[in-house]
Write a protein that holds these residues in place. Sequence first.
Motif, PDB file in Angstrom:
ATOM      1  N   PHE A  61     105.616 -80.296  86.215  1.00 56.47           N
ATOM      2  CA  PHE A  61     105.332 -81.276  87.260  1.00 56.47           C
ATOM      3  C   PHE A  61     103.828 -81.519  87.380  1.00 56.47           C
ATOM      4  CE2 PHE A  61     104.305 -82.133  91.764  1.00 56.47           C
ATOM      5  CZ  PHE A  61     104.981 -83.334  91.942  1.00 56.47           C
ATOM      6  N   PHE A  62     103.050 -80.448  87.451  1.00 58.50           N
ATOM      7  CA  PHE A  62     101.610 -80.602  87.632  1.00 58.50           C
ATOM      8  C   PHE A  62     100.902 -81.003  86.339  1.00 58.50           C
ATOM      9  CE2 PHE A  62     102.537 -78.052  91.454  1.00 58.50           C
ATOM     10  CZ  PHE A  62     101.986 -78.920  92.393  1.00 58.50           C
ATOM     11  N   ALA A  63     101.582 -80.867  85.192  1.00 63.46           N
ATOM     12  CA  ALA A  63     101.003 -81.312  83.927  1.00 63.46           C
ATOM     13  C   ALA A  63     101.095 -82.832  83.774  1.00 63.46           C
ATOM     14  CB  ALA A  63     101.707 -80.627  82.751  1.00 63.46           C
ATOM     15  N   VAL A  64     102.023 -83.444  84.504  1.00 58.79           N
ATOM     16  CA  VAL A  64     102.181 -84.898  84.470  1.00 58.79           C
ATOM     17  C   VAL A  64     101.030 -85.540  85.242  1.00 58.79           C
ATOM     18  CG1 VAL A  64     103.671 -86.791  85.262  1.00 58.79           C
ATOM     19  CG2 VAL A  64     104.688 -84.733  84.285  1.00 58.79           C
ATOM     20  N   GLU A  65     100.558 -86.663  84.741  1.00 60.83           N
ATOM     21  CA  GLU A  65      99.502 -87.386  85.442  1.00 60.83           C
ATOM     22  C   GLU A  65      99.968 -87.699  86.862  1.00 60.83           C
ATOM     23  OE1 GLU A  65      96.398 -88.207  84.368  1.00 60.83           O
ATOM     24  OE2 GLU A  65      96.864 -87.001  82.610  1.00 60.83           O
ATOM     25  N   PRO A  66      99.099 -87.571  87.866  1.00 58.04           N
ATOM     26  CA  PRO A  66      99.507 -87.788  89.256  1.00 58.04           C
ATOM     27  C   PRO A  66     100.241 -89.103  89.496  1.00 58.04           C
ATOM     28  CG  PRO A  66      97.315 -86.852  89.199  1.00 58.04           C
ATOM     29  CD  PRO A  66      97.699 -87.147  87.767  1.00 58.04           C
ATOM     30  N   GLN A  67      99.818 -90.182  88.846  1.00 53.53           N
ATOM     31  CA  GLN A  67     100.467 -91.467  89.050  1.00 53.53           C
ATOM     32  C   GLN A  67     101.870 -91.520  88.431  1.00 53.53           C
ATOM     33  OE1 GLN A  67      97.744 -90.995  87.192  1.00 53.53           O
ATOM     34  NE2 GLN A  67      97.909 -92.073  85.242  1.00 53.53           N
ATOM     35  N   ASN A  68     102.223 -90.543  87.592  1.00 56.13           N
ATOM     36  CA  ASN A  68     103.530 -90.523  86.945  1.00 56.13           C
ATOM     37  C   ASN A  68     104.480 -89.480  87.536  1.00 56.13           C
ATOM     38  OD1 ASN A  68     102.706 -92.528  85.160  1.00 56.13           O
ATOM     39  ND2 ASN A  68     101.885 -91.038  83.713  1.00 56.13           N
TER      40      ASN A  68
END
Length: 175
Positions: A61-68
Amino acid sequence: MLPILLAALETEEEKTFFTRFYHKYKTDFYRYALSILQNPHLAEEAVQEGWMKCVKNAGDFFAVEPQNRKAWMVIVLKRVCLTMLRKESRATNLAEDWDLAAPDPGDHRGIVDLIRAMPERYRTILELKFVLEWPDKAIARELQLPVTTVSTRISRGRKLLQEQLIKEGYWHEPK
């Protein structure tokens, strides 16, 4: 629910971000689940399970770009909802005198033997996918295969295992 989820997160930064994310999208996710499941109780269960999966996979979850991250959570929630729908469609009321000769449900040796007898190319990928719940990309990276090859082998291996389970009486195709 939120305190339970936060307890699984490691840093204060993660907890703060997740709290904001949870409060911002909890209603949207409930509406989305309700649109799929058409049942408020099931929608609530699906959303709770989705949040739990999100926290369980906090690293992803935290590896995903914040906007995604919202899109990532929607995908998780959609999978949870579809799994619930599949389970619901499999549930049938049986007559009281229903009886079917089948292997002893407590004896899983036959199923384990079927899985172990599968060709290695399918067995390993199915174990990684369904036992360890790895995504296709991680399996491809680990086995140094293209993602398309992994997806094809998952599909073929699943079909092969299903055929064997039906043949041995462990699984019955829905009517």
